[in-house]
Write an enzyme that holds these catalytic residues in place. Structure first.
Site, mmCIF file in Angstrom:
data_model
loop_
_atom_site.group_PDB
_atom_site.id
_atom_site.type_symbol
_atom_site.label_atom_id
_atom_site.label_comp_id
_atom_site.label_asym_id
_atom_site.label_seq_id
_atom_site.Cartn_x
_atom_site.Cartn_y
_atom_site.Cartn_z
ATOM 1 N N HIS A 69 -5.320 -16.294 -0.448
ATOM 2 C CA HIS A 69 -6.797 -16.089 -0.447
ATOM 3 C C HIS A 69 -6.888 -14.489 -1.272
ATOM 4 C CE1 HIS A 69 -10.724 -15.067 1.234
ATOM 5 N NE2 HIS A 69 -10.533 -16.560 1.718
ATOM 6 N N GLY A 83 -17.115 6.895 0.361
ATOM 7 C CA GLY A 83 -16.091 7.205 -0.257
ATOM 8 C C GLY A 83 -15.854 7.720 -1.593
ATOM 9 N N HIS A 93 -7.783 3.209 -0.855
ATOM 10 C CA HIS A 93 -6.716 3.837 0.045
ATOM 11 C C HIS A 93 -5.203 3.284 -0.555
ATOM 12 C CE1 HIS A 93 -4.090 3.858 3.528
ATOM 13 N NE2 HIS A 93 -4.899 4.735 4.293
ATOM 14 N N PRO A 94 -4.455 4.146 -0.558
ATOM 15 C CA PRO A 94 -3.091 3.609 -1.284
ATOM 16 C C PRO A 94 -2.455 2.256 -0.391
ATOM 17 C CG PRO A 94 -2.694 5.574 0.057
ATOM 18 C CD PRO A 94 -4.247 5.545 -0.119
ATOM 19 N N THR A 95 -2.270 2.100 0.633
ATOM 20 C CA THR A 95 -2.057 0.841 1.191
ATOM 21 C C THR A 95 -3.215 -0.110 1.942
ATOM 22 O OG1 THR A 95 -1.583 1.951 3.348
ATOM 23 C CG2 THR A 95 0.253 1.988 1.747
ATOM 24 N N GLY A 119 -6.341 -0.100 0.909
ATOM 25 C CA GLY A 119 -7.112 -0.713 0.027
ATOM 26 C C GLY A 119 -8.682 -0.483 0.375
#
Length: 490
Positions: free
Chosen positions: A81, A163, A168-170, A172
């Site tokens: 998905h 934002g 966000h690095p992990t 998203g």
């Protein structure tokens, strides 16, 4: 009945039960109820269905996003998905005593809080979208986590609504929105060739010229090709029509549906419509279903013993020396009767040899009027309840001036309800007028009565809107309402 909202957060984890359990634990709150949880290992995704008090559901959703950010790392995530975030999609859906506009406000508050608390950027979609291009979830998520995290740095069009221009690095980014009830519906094909499923998904989705209110794609699941779909309005495009469309497209490639599945929950009416479609019952009506009739009788919404016995309690309530129910509830009831007459006239002509050429128009009219009828029936109680809420808020503000915001909010809700009634009464009148030339002329008097009722419902509802606006100080809200009033009157 208290206000109830539904929230269906989709998290990018469908294989680790412990992680999903932890997310659910974080969302536990008094006044918030878990209706369903679905985990799919192939999609690597879980879908949670929550309902409850709007403010508490908001907080539960925010907490779930925070916990998911701790547990899910998209840099290590794989699945069939598409996804943009650890908490991928969070829609709010009106259920009882809540409007779609209320859900839009909820989505925007939740989005802002997620950014402020966790530093996860937010995209708003569907009814909450701030730009037309983001109304469609497919557009927002195009490129997924891996593609968007690079593009967002250089393409202003991909900047989040809340934002900075980076993900966000992990975790998203999270997509938050407001929409009507959606049915996640998948059809498995008797082939493993996912390219066929992709072609069918492309054919069935509206954005490529397929069925209205359908989004579709093809994915591999459990060794089979799956046509994965979201049905955003099963009243306008029934689930049976979708299945038949997929079946027809599959036949072009020499394959056929093997089975289908529903992810999450589905309204009972959608299954009733499917039964009517496949069984071709001429006199079908939801009141023919034993459980529906029993619930209506036991709930006081229907009486055994003649038509008068069924309608008399409401009329006597209107006559009672109390402010609610009043003109707003009466307008909603009048509009519901107009829609009901339209359903009856269209149903009596649909399927008859003389009107086969109008089958599609009649079916569409029945679907539209059925939904309007249900909405207006709900508005009968909602209007009375909103008046009670206004009275409670005024009483509180009398002793506590700082509670004036509650008065304003209650007044807005009490104005939104009759405004929606007026708009739906107007829509009912348009549908009824369109039915006159394509239905049995012996039923022309029923059309005339329906048109008169629709006009009365609209006029009465607008009168309620106007009297509320006269006492309101939020100039922006008043201006928006007056625009909607003018649109109906024109």
């Amino acid at each position: 009945m208290p206000a109830i909202v539904e929230c269906v957060p989709n998290f990018s984890e469908g294989r680790d039960k412990a992680k999903v359990d932890s997310i659910l634990e974080a969302m536990k709150m008094d006044g918030v109820y878990l209706l369903d949880r679905e985990m799919d290992a192939d999609h690597n995704r879980c879908v949670i269905t929550l309902v409850g008090d709007p403010a508490k559901v908001e907080e539960a959703a925010i907490r779930g996003v925070g916990k998911a950010a701790e547990l899910i790392d998209l840099t290590k995530h794989t699945g069939a998905h598409p996804r943009l975030g650890a908490s991928d999609v969070i829609p709010f859906i009106p259920i009882e005593g809540v409007t779609l506009e209320d859900c839009v406000a909820m989505a925007r508050r939740v989005g802002e809080q997620i950014w402020q608390r966790f530093g996860i950027p937010i995209y708003l979609y569907e009814a909450a979208a701030r730009v037309p291009e983001r109304q469609n979830l497919e557009n927002v998520r195009r490129g997924q986590f891996e593609g968007i995290r690079e593009e967002v740095k250089t393409n202003p069009a991909r900047k989040p609504d809340f934002g900075n221009a980076e993900l966000h690095p992990t975790a998203g980014a999270t997509i938050v929105g407001a929409r009507k009830f959606l049915v996640a519906y998948n059809v498995y094909l008797n082939t493993s060739d996912v390219e066929i499923a992709k072609k069918i998904g492309k054919a069935v989705r509206f954005s490529n010229g397929g069925l209205r209110y359908v989004k579709g794609m093809g994915v591999p699941v459990r060794g089979l090709a799956q046509v994965s779909m979201n049905l955003t309005d099963t009243d306008q495009t029934p689930i049976a029509r979708v299945f038949e469309y997929v079946k027809r497209e599959a036949a072009r490639y020499g394959v056929m549906p093997l089975s289908s599945e529903i992810v999450g929950l589905i309204p009972k009416k959608a299954l009733e419509d499917a039964a009517e479609w496949f069984l071709q019952v001429e006199n079908f009506d939801s009141s023919l279903i034993l459980e529906n009739r029993l619930a209506a009788v036991m709930g006081g919404k229907m009486a055994v013993g003649g038509l008068r016995a069924g309608v008399e309690p409401f009329i006597e309530q209107l006559a009672a020396p109390t402010a609610a129910p009043g003109g707003g509830s009466a307008s909603a009831a009048t509009g519901a009767m107009a829609a009901a007459l339209g359903c009856m006239v269209a149903s009596m002509s649909r399927g008859k040899k003389a009107y086969l050429q109008y089958e599609a128009q009649l079916s569409d009219a029945i679907a539209q009027l059925s939904q309007i009828r249900e909405d207006l029936k709900a508005a009968i109680d909602a209007d009375a309840a909103s008046f009670d809420d206004v009275m409670v808020a005024f009483k509180k503000a009398k002793d506590h001036p700082e509670a004036q915001a509650e008065v304003d909010a209650a007044m807005k809700r009490a104005t939104e309800i009759p405004m929606k009634v007026a708009e739906q009464a107007h829509e009912t009148g348009q549908i009824l007028a369109a039915l006159r030339p394509i239905t049995n002329p012996r039923m022309a008097s029923d059309i005339t009565v329906g048109l008169g009722l629709a006009k009365a419902a609209g006029d009465g509802a607008l009168a309620n809107v106007e009297i509320n606006l006269a006492d309101m100080t939020d100039t922006k809200f008043v201006a928006q309402m007056r625009e909607r009033v003018a649109a109906v009157r024109e």
